[in-house]
Motif scaffolding. Sequence first.
Motif, short mmCIF file in Angstrom:
data_model
loop_
_atom_site.label_atom_id
_atom_site.label_comp_id
_atom_site.label_asym_id
_atom_site.label_seq_id
_atom_site.Cartn_x
_atom_site.Cartn_y
_atom_site.Cartn_z
N CYS A 95 -80.43 10.65 10.04
CA CYS A 95 -81.70 11.11 10.62
C CYS A 95 -82.75 11.47 9.57
CB CYS A 95 -81.46 12.30 11.55
SG CYS A 95 -80.67 13.71 10.73
N GLU A 96 -82.33 11.76 8.33
CA GLU A 96 -83.32 12.10 7.30
C GLU A 96 -84.18 10.90 6.88
OE1 GLU A 96 -79.23 11.99 5.19
OE2 GLU A 96 -80.08 12.66 7.10
N TYR A 97 -83.83 9.70 7.35
CA TYR A 97 -84.60 8.51 7.00
C TYR A 97 -85.55 8.08 8.12
CZ TYR A 97 -81.46 8.08 3.03
OH TYR A 97 -80.77 8.31 1.87
N ILE A 98 -85.80 8.96 9.08
CA ILE A 98 -86.72 8.65 10.18
C ILE A 98 -88.09 8.26 9.62
CG2 ILE A 98 -88.03 9.69 12.08
CD1 ILE A 98 -85.50 11.16 12.88
N LYS A 99 -88.64 7.15 10.13
CA LYS A 99 -89.94 6.58 9.75
C LYS A 99 -89.94 5.95 8.36
CE LYS A 99 -92.63 6.28 12.21
NZ LYS A 99 -92.70 5.22 13.24
N ARG A 100 -88.78 5.82 7.75
CA ARG A 100 -88.69 5.12 6.47
C ARG A 100 -88.41 3.64 6.73
NH1 ARG A 100 -87.46 8.21 1.87
NH2 ARG A 100 -88.37 10.28 2.10
N LYS A 101 -88.86 2.79 5.82
CA LYS A 101 -88.56 1.36 5.90
C LYS A 101 -87.27 1.09 5.13
CE LYS A 101 -93.16 -0.58 6.65
NZ LYS A 101 -92.80 -1.09 7.99
N VAL A 102 -86.32 0.43 5.77
CA VAL A 102 -85.03 0.14 5.17
C VAL A 102 -84.80 -1.37 5.15
CG1 VAL A 102 -84.01 2.35 5.80
CG2 VAL A 102 -83.87 0.44 7.39
N ASP A 103 -83.90 -1.81 4.27
CA ASP A 103 -83.49 -3.21 4.21
C ASP A 103 -82.21 -3.37 5.01
OD1 ASP A 103 -85.55 -4.16 2.40
OD2 ASP A 103 -84.55 -2.95 0.87
N VAL A 104 -82.16 -4.42 5.82
CA VAL A 104 -81.01 -4.64 6.69
C VAL A 104 -80.38 -5.99 6.34
CG1 VAL A 104 -80.18 -4.70 9.06
CG2 VAL A 104 -82.23 -3.38 8.50
N ARG A 105 -79.08 -5.96 6.06
CA ARG A 105 -78.32 -7.19 5.79
C ARG A 105 -77.55 -7.55 7.06
NH1 ARG A 105 -73.15 -8.70 3.82
NH2 ARG A 105 -73.23 -10.60 2.55
N ILE A 106 -77.78 -8.75 7.55
CA ILE A 106 -77.24 -9.16 8.84
C ILE A 106 -76.29 -10.33 8.65
CG2 ILE A 106 -77.83 -9.90 11.18
CD1 ILE A 106 -80.72 -8.90 10.53
N THR A 107 -75.04 -10.15 9.08
CA THR A 107 -74.10 -11.25 9.13
C THR A 107 -73.65 -11.44 10.58
OG1 THR A 107 -72.08 -9.94 8.82
CG2 THR A 107 -73.28 -10.60 6.84
N GLU A 108 -72.76 -12.39 10.80
CA GLU A 108 -72.29 -12.65 12.15
C GLU A 108 -71.50 -11.47 12.71
OE1 GLU A 108 -72.08 -14.84 15.61
OE2 GLU A 108 -73.20 -15.29 13.77
N THR A 109 -70.89 -10.67 11.84
CA THR A 109 -70.01 -9.59 12.30
C THR A 109 -70.47 -8.19 11.90
OG1 THR A 109 -68.67 -9.84 10.30
CG2 THR A 109 -68.00 -11.11 12.24
N THR A 110 -71.39 -8.09 10.94
CA THR A 110 -71.71 -6.78 10.37
C THR A 110 -73.21 -6.58 10.20
OG1 THR A 110 -69.64 -6.92 9.12
CG2 THR A 110 -71.17 -5.19 8.47
N ILE A 111 -73.64 -5.32 10.40
CA ILE A 111 -75.01 -4.89 10.10
C ILE A 111 -74.91 -3.82 9.01
CG2 ILE A 111 -77.10 -3.79 10.97
CD1 ILE A 111 -76.70 -6.51 12.17
N GLU A 112 -75.56 -4.07 7.85
CA GLU A 112 -75.56 -3.09 6.76
C GLU A 112 -76.99 -2.66 6.49
OE1 GLU A 112 -72.26 -3.88 3.58
OE2 GLU A 112 -73.16 -5.82 4.11
N VAL A 113 -77.17 -1.35 6.23
CA VAL A 113 -78.49 -0.78 6.02
C VAL A 113 -78.59 -0.23 4.60
CG1 VAL A 113 -80.20 0.86 6.89
CG2 VAL A 113 -78.56 -0.16 8.48
N PHE A 114 -79.68 -0.60 3.90
CA PHE A 114 -79.89 -0.18 2.51
C PHE A 114 -81.26 0.47 2.37
CE2 PHE A 114 -76.87 -3.61 2.43
CZ PHE A 114 -76.01 -3.32 1.39
#
Length: 512
Positions: A349-368
């Motif tokens: 929740c401390e990243y509310i309104k922040r822009k993040v990078d999202v890595r998308i695969t067929e099985t996984t969502i990763e947030v950076f």
Amino acid sequence: MTKYREILRLHSLGFSQQNIAYSSNVSKKTVNRVINRAKELNISWPIDDNQTDAVLEQILFSKSKVNTVKKMPDFAYIHKELLKNGVSKKLLWTEYMEECRLNNEQPLMYSQFCYYIQQDEQKRRATMHIARKPGEQVEVDWAGDPAQIIDPDTGEIIEASIFVGVMTYSQYAYVEAFINEKQQAWITAHIHMYQYFGGVAKILVSDNCKTAVIQNGGWYSQQVNTTYYEMAEHYGTAIIPARVRKPKDKPNVEGSVGNISTWITAALRNEQFFSLYELNKAIGVKLEAFNARLFQKKEGSRISLFLAEEQSLLAPLPATPYELAAWKKATVQFNYHISVDRMLYSVPCEYIKRKVDVRITETTIEVFFNHNRLCSHARLHGRPGQYSTIVEHMPEDHQKYLEWNGDRFRKWADKIGINTYQAVDAILTSQRVEQQSYKSCMGLLKLADKYSAERLEAACKKALSYTAAPSYKSIKNILTAGKDGQITDQSPIAESTTNKYGITRGAGYYGR
């Protein structure tokens, strides 16, 4: 920021400082400085994942120095202007100095200016044969002439792009057709190419397409596509993109493209294909014949040279093929979730309104965030609007709210009495969705603090005698009116029990 991790990784693989500089988009001087500093501090690859580029910068160079970047002259413009009568290098340098002054840029001195012009002129005239080592390098590109597929339903002719990969030492080639030249096709082609070769070359020289390079400001400022870089890291190879409109940077694949257009694409011109599978099957047959064709000016063929001298020197394939990943940017919403393909995934929740990078695969969502991994989720499929929420990502008050559920309300009510338990159970089952009744259950059980647990139990018993599904409001009215049957100092029932007659208002009322 300088890619310190990448420099140390490539150095551990035995790459030259020049190749490391090309791949990492830094100068050779910077590579040398990082390697020497790492040796002084006994830092070597592999490095822990928490040792990010920012951390390594603090470790290696605690006092950062600002390098003054000098503006380089426009060599193409200078070459053109020097052909004109009366134009000299001194005149062009004077104009160059004035331009730098107006733009507040650092200029080169006259000797440096002349030196770089001389170097540029030599590049225009000089040619050089670079002897490649076996297993060192593979060059990749899209062929200029597409193949054709016929749509079996409409009869429409669809063009198919041809991917070409060539080992620079043996000229051993890989060819595959794709419907388009997008990122997925580009990465898939490399995965299939490495499987076909049975190993990985140290260096990957790619075309300057957008699926390989997302930003190009010249030889020293090329930025490799994130997905493409990930794939190279997975296979343990280094990407050195060719310069724009510089086919000599990848001469082997450029030469093979012409041969492939003749011996594969043109050889199939009279055949009709109704699917990509049929086309690639026919290409595979022609490719085997192409690689087995004897050289004209040296002994053997591409495949014989590859098997004899090159294949054994390739790095082994990883245990699993690279899983194609896409990257996108997302903004963390006020409900501490991001939206990916109409599904929602939680972020701290401390990243509310922040822009993040999202890595998308067929099985996984990763947030950076700033290259640091925040969290990962199993990818959701099916009905849009589904939520994947990790409790630790929620604010504390939201986490406490989740602790309340029907079973907890029933256990709380059971401690008060069986009638209270029945009343709470009836309220919980009265709504279509159980959560809709939580406020009523909370309000009902809080009445025990105001009126005592005994009175609440008695009020629930009285309400249950009227109906099998009492409400919070009806039980509260019983307690407010004192109709729960319990004797209290404040209750009007206690006052009436001392009066044996029908008149309840008392003599004082009528004496007034």
